[in-house]
Design a protein around this motif. Structure first.
Motif, PDB file in Angstrom:
ATOM      1  N   UNK A  30       0.830  -1.202   0.000  1.00  0.00           N
ATOM      2  CA  UNK A  30       0.000   0.000   0.000  1.00  0.00           C
ATOM      3  C   UNK A  30       0.871   1.262   0.000  1.00  0.00           C
ATOM      4  N   UNK A  31       1.830   1.320   0.934  1.00  0.00           N
ATOM      5  CA  UNK A  31       2.642   2.540   1.053  1.00  0.00           C
ATOM      6  C   UNK A  31       3.543   2.721  -0.163  1.00  0.00           C
ATOM      7  N   UNK A  32       4.009   1.608  -0.727  1.00  0.00           N
ATOM      8  CA  UNK A  32       4.872   1.679  -1.908  1.00  0.00           C
ATOM      9  C   UNK A  32       4.073   2.283  -3.072  1.00  0.00           C
ATOM     10  N   UNK A  33       2.849   1.802  -3.247  1.00  0.00           N
ATOM     11  CA  UNK A  33       1.996   2.337  -4.317  1.00  0.00           C
ATOM     12  C   UNK A  33       1.642   3.796  -4.053  1.00  0.00           C
ATOM     13  N   UNK A  34       1.427   4.111  -2.778  1.00  0.00           N
ATOM     14  CA  UNK A  34       1.055   5.484  -2.433  1.00  0.00           C
ATOM     15  C   UNK A  34       2.192   6.443  -2.780  1.00  0.00           C
ATOM     16  N   UNK A  35       3.411   6.066  -2.419  1.00  0.00           N
ATOM     17  CA  UNK A  35       4.566   6.924  -2.731  1.00  0.00           C
ATOM     18  C   UNK A  35       4.718   7.049  -4.244  1.00  0.00           C
ATOM     19  N   UNK A  36       4.469   5.939  -4.944  1.00  0.00           N
ATOM     20  CA  UNK A  36       4.588   5.974  -6.397  1.00  0.00           C
ATOM     21  C   UNK A  36       3.564   6.943  -7.000  1.00  0.00           C
ATOM     22  N   UNK A  37       2.323   6.882  -6.481  1.00  0.00           N
ATOM     23  CA  UNK A  37       1.288   7.791  -6.998  1.00  0.00           C
ATOM     24  C   UNK A  37       1.655   9.239  -6.690  1.00  0.00           C
ATOM     25  N   UNK A  38       2.177   9.477  -5.489  1.00  0.00           N
ATOM     26  CA  UNK A  38       2.572  10.850  -5.124  1.00  0.00           C
ATOM     27  C   UNK A  38       3.700  11.328  -6.029  1.00  0.00           C
ATOM     28  N   UNK A  39       4.641  10.421  -6.317  1.00  0.00           N
ATOM     29  CA  UNK A  39       5.777  10.822  -7.149  1.00  0.00           C
ATOM     30  C   UNK A  39       5.296  11.190  -8.548  1.00  0.00           C
ATOM     31  N   UNK A  40       4.260  10.483  -9.000  1.00  0.00           N
ATOM     32  CA  UNK A  40       3.743  10.799 -10.337  1.00  0.00           C
ATOM     33  C   UNK A  40       3.045  12.150 -10.341  1.00  0.00           C
ATOM     34  N   UNK A  41       2.367  12.432  -9.234  1.00  0.00           N
ATOM     35  CA  UNK A  41       1.669  13.717  -9.154  1.00  0.00           C
ATOM     36  C   UNK A  41       2.650  14.876  -9.015  1.00  0.00           C
ATOM     37  N   UNK A  42       3.683  14.670  -8.212  1.00  0.00           N
ATOM     38  CA  UNK A  42       4.546  15.801  -7.862  1.00  0.00           C
ATOM     39  C   UNK A  42       5.884  15.808  -8.601  1.00  0.00           C
ATOM     40  N   UNK A  43       6.167  14.696  -9.273  1.00  0.00           N
ATOM     41  CA  UNK A  43       7.361  14.674 -10.108  1.00  0.00           C
ATOM     42  C   UNK A  43       8.654  14.417  -9.377  1.00  0.00           C
TER      43      UNK A  43
END
Ligand code: GLU
Length: 892
Positions: free
Chosen positions: A451-464
């Motif tokens: 869950x946290x790995x995917x969450x960080x990945x989604x955040x990285x995509x949003x914020x670059x």
């Protein structure tokens, strides 16, 4: 003597033989000097690599103009007559098919490096250029990934358009694909593509696929900029594998979304070295490192493919001839004769099976002779230049994005996290972060999932931003040592600066918030109890009593006695209830009343048991009371029957405790929480004395405190042990361990957040991004994915839950008691009215004051044992006018 000379001679012959290299000629038909340089350089590099081997290749390149088919043919014949063992090129489609036929006829290995739209590969042909349909698929998948609903394809030649024909399939998928050919304005040369582009701009379309020759690409982009099509509202996919070789700097600051593809990574050492070598041959005297770097960026795909093709060919020949396995007999072949080269197929067949690592990745072929197993890089033009944001794998036909490919937070402002790399601290704790389950060995961030790995990945995509995971080995989220005021665990790591962000089941607490910053909570939860599932209530002889709660049974008994009493009283009060016991005797000496105490009790119980008695109320008041009582009985008996049926069919489950206080009050079941966790601290800091007792118990029993959720779950399963845990983790455990359940509700309400250093400049943006993920449902779908779907989720069905039968309480049946009460009161009033009417009549008939008559009547009423009254004067009333005759009660 003679023999020794012979030996020496033999030795000399042997050694010379060893050093005489077998030299093979390789022909090349090329369209320009660059290709020739790539060809000769590649052969030189390979000769150098195999310096000590017995073979050597000699390049025989020829330059031919692109469209001169006959000339190409003649040149090829000339090369064949020189005894070449392979023929490279040409890159023009027109000539290449003739050369291919010739090579097929003469069985000469033919190696091509240009884009070939043919869907079949001839027998003697090896083409290292991937088939255009595959590259077209990359663009197709990119459009799919970006979810473009409509787009314009800007193309120059039909051949280029054909190379991306797959995109046209979108038309049949309900999306709009419009074709626009890049045409030079016919007014004058200076106009360029501007007129045409201006018209395109008027269509208001903002998504484009550009597929044109690299030679005009830069001009087209420049003119697009001039007509105002290079702003941040426009998105382009440039389907040209040489896009990186053109000058893109003028377009990188406007925020235009430009995505490109490539097969050569100019930052790879081999690419830089080879490009540098090729450059040297161009008589550029300065072979400086940085110039080689520039040359690598300028290296065209065709040149890189020539180098790769040479490498493949060389390795093939080398593996055939090494250790004298085979001697290749290169013989001159003449176009005019009927002969062919017998060894050609051996080389070709081996080449098709070989695999080499080239400048364009792995060079390998499928059974149809098409290149496979390669990666196409996805590029994005950012203010920092052309960046690789991911790769497309030709075998799996899937993307792997390593960097964001969409505008951060989809608004115009670029995030301050863009392009930064964060060290993210995680704990291996299912389902927040786990080691990826795979048979292959993984490196980097791919080692983790959850869950946290995917969450960080989604955040990285949003914020670059980019990120690297590191792991907190002791699984300690962080606890403050109050003596030295130092944090341990993940919070300690963040404070010490060893991690930029920390994410796991990290609860936001006021104590932690004092020393680190948290984002908005990405998940909400509360403390609860994990324990074994409730067990069925043991069978009992008195099962029949369960449908009603004790209070209902008591109320039922009380009602029974009160209603019986009411019948007795009303029976005596109501004159109508006094009846002539011998109807044939017209003037009875006494009257009888059926509602004695015993009869009243009997009548009421008869109704309650749904049986009849011979008693039949006569007066309106007693009949009213009977009606109300029967109604009451009807509802109570129906409710009882229905609930009894439920009790007999549904299994009722019980737990030894229902909440935290009951757990704390008992002695048999052990309990604990996570060591150093916020749950334990909650009990330590709570103001409730019962919670402090729990904390004291935890301190006294450190053996019950767990450092890992998995151990805790096993302990709950195998021992008489309850674990105080956060509801999210309980939910995860109960999804997979069907014998476990949450007992009681939530003790508090809090959330998990991402921790970072105090006063971090990224907090707001990260919080905003977390909110964004929440609003767009990303967090919900991640929760479903990791809780209910992955790693054994959804194992435990919940069909039996919520079906337990419960005894009916006063809240359920209170209304019927109320009706009974109101009905009884009304009946009483009725009996008083009846009495009053009768007394009024007597007082009138006997000319007595009403009061006196009432008094006499009541006097008799209170003498419960009396059943005879003074006989009154006759003829005043009818025989039933009771005050005038004896009264008695009859018993059944
Ligand atoms: N979420 C807790 C923490 O951050 C760990 C688990 C627990 O204490 O139940 O400390």
């Amino acid at each position: 003597m003679v023999s020794s000379v012979l030996v020496i001679l033999l030795f000399l012959v042997y050694t010379t033989n060893c050093y005489v290299k077998q030299v093979y000629k390789v022909g090349g038909l090329f369209n320009d000097e660059n290709q020739v340089q790539a060809f000769t350089t590649a052969i030189d590099i390979m000769n150098k690599k195999y310096e000590l081997s017995q073979m050597q290749l000699v390049p025989v390149p020829t330059i031919i103009p692109t469209h001169k088919v006959l000339l190409s043919y003649n040149k090829a014949c000339k090369l064949l007559s020189q005894g070449i063992i392979g023929l490279f090129g040409p890159s023009s489609t027109h000539s290449s098919s003739y050369i291919q036929s010739l090579c097929d006829l003469k069985e000469i290995p033919h190696i091509e490096t240009h884009r070939d739209l043919n869907l079949e590969r001839d027998n003697t042909l090896v083409n290292v250029h991937p088939h255009p349909s595959i590259l077209s698929r990359v663009v197709f998948d990119l459009i799919e990934e970006f979810d473009w609903k409509s787009m314009i394809i800007l193309y120059d030649t039909d051949e280029n358009l054909l190379s991306v024909s797959t995109i046209l399939e979108f038309n049949s998928l309900g999306r709009t694909v419009v074709l626009r050919q890049l045409e030079v304005g016919n007014t004058n040369e200076v106009d360029g593509y501007r007129t045409m582009l201006t018209k395109v701009k008027l269509t208001k379309e903002t998504k484009f696929v550009i597929v044109c020759s690299t030679d005009i690409l830069e001009t087209v982009l420049k003119q697009m900029q001039e007509v105002g099509m290079m702003t941040d509202i426009y998105s382009y996919i440039i389907a040209d594998l040489d896009m990186q070789t053109i000058e893109l700097q003028p377009f990188q600051y406007a925020g235009t979304n430009i995505t490109g593809i490539r097969m050569i990574d100019p930052e790879r050492k081999e690419v830089i070295a080879t490009a540098g070598e090729i450059r040297k041959r161009r008589n550029v005297s300065d072979p400086l490192e940085d110039l080689a770097v520039i040359a690598a960026w300028k290296l065209k795909l065709e040149s890189a493919l020539i180098v790769d093709a040479v490498k493949l060919f060389y390795e093939t020949i080398h593996s055939l001839t090494a250790d004298d396995k085979m001697f290749i007999n290169a013989t001159p072949i003449y176009c005019k004769s009927n002969d062919n080269w017998a060894e050609g197929y051996t080389i070709i067949n081996l080449m098709k099976m070989m695999s080499v690592e080239g400048l364009t990745g792995t060079v390998k072929f499928d059974f149809e002779g098409f290149r496979n197993n390669f990666i196409v890089d996805i590029l994005e033009l950012a203010p920092a230049g052309l960046l690789r944001v991911g790769g497309w794998n030709s075998s799996s036909r899937s993307f792997k994005f390593e960097r964001p490919y969409k505008a951060p937070l989809s608004d115009d402002k670029q995030s301050s996290l863009f392009n930064r790399t964060f060290t993210v601290l995680i704990t291996i704790l299912p389902p927040y972060a786990m080691l990826t389950e795979t048979a292959t060995q993984l490196v980097g961030n791919e080692r983790y999932e959850g869950y946290c790995v995917d969450l960080i990945d989604s955040l990285s995509k949003l914020l670059g931003f980019n990120y690297t995971f590191i792991v907190q080995e002791d699984k300690n989220n962080g606890n403050l040592n109050k003596t030295n005021n130092k944090w341990n665990g993940m919070i300690g790591e963040v404070i010490e600066g060893r991690a930029d962000l920390a994410i796991t089941d990290l609860t936001i607490t006021s104590e932690r918030e004092g020393d680190v910053d948290f984002t908005m909570p990405f998940m909400n939860l509360g403390i609860s109890i994990l324990y074994r599932k409730p067990e069925p209530v043991p069978e009992s002889l008195f099962m029949f009593a369960r449908p009603f709660s004790l209070s209902v049974w008591i109320m039922l008994g009380v009602s029974y006695f009160l209603v019986s009493l009411a019948f007795f009283i009303m029976g005596r009060l109501s004159p109508t209830e006094w009846q002539n016991p011998y109807p044939c005797v017209e003037e009875p000496e006494h009257l009888v009343n059926q509602f004695s105490i015993r009869n009243s009790l009997w009548f009421t119980i008869g109704a309650l048991m749904q049986q009849g008695t011979e008693l039949a109320p006569i007066a309106i008041s007693t009949r009213t009371l009977s009606g109300v009582w029967w109604f009451f009985v009807l509802i109570m008996v129906s409710s009882y029957t229905a609930n009894l049926a439920a009790f007999l069919t549904v299994e009722t489950l019980v737990t030894p405790f229902k909440n935290i206080n009951e757990l704390a009050a008992q002695k048999e079941i052990k309990y604990g929480a996570k060591v150093n966790g916020s749950t334990a601290n909650y009990f330590r800091d709570a103001n409730l004395s019962s919670y402090n007792e729990i904390w004291k118990y935890m301190v006294r029993h450190p053996e019950n405190m767990m450092s890992d959720n998995d151990d805790a779950v096993r302990k709950v399963e195998s021992e008489n042990y309850a674990f105080l845990m956060e509801s999210t983790s309980i939910e995860y455990a109960t999804e997979r361990h069907c014998t476990l359940a949450q007992v009681g509700g939530l003790l508090d309400d809090k959330g998990y957040g991402i921790a970072m250093a105090k006063d971090s400049p990224y907090r707001n943006e990260l919080s905003r991004a977390v909110l964004k993920l929440q609003e767009t449902g990303v967090l919900t779908s991640l929760k479903i994915k990791w809780w209910k779907e992955k790693r054994g989720g959804g194992k435990c069905s919940r069909k039996s839950e919520g079906g337990a039968a419960t005894p009916l309480d006063l809240q359920n049946v209170g209304g019927v008691f109320l009706v009974l009460f109101v009905g009884s009161v009304l009946a009483f009033i009725g009996s008083f009215v009846e009495l009053a009417v009768r007394v009024y009549r007597i007082s009138k008939g006997k000319k007595l004051p009403f009061k006196v008559a009432l008094k006499r009547e009541l006097k008799f009423f209170v003498q419960f044992k009396e059943n005879v009254k003074d006989v009154p004067d006759s003829n005043t009333e009818d025989a039933n006018d009771n005050n005038l005759i004896d009264k008695t009660e009859i018993e059944y």
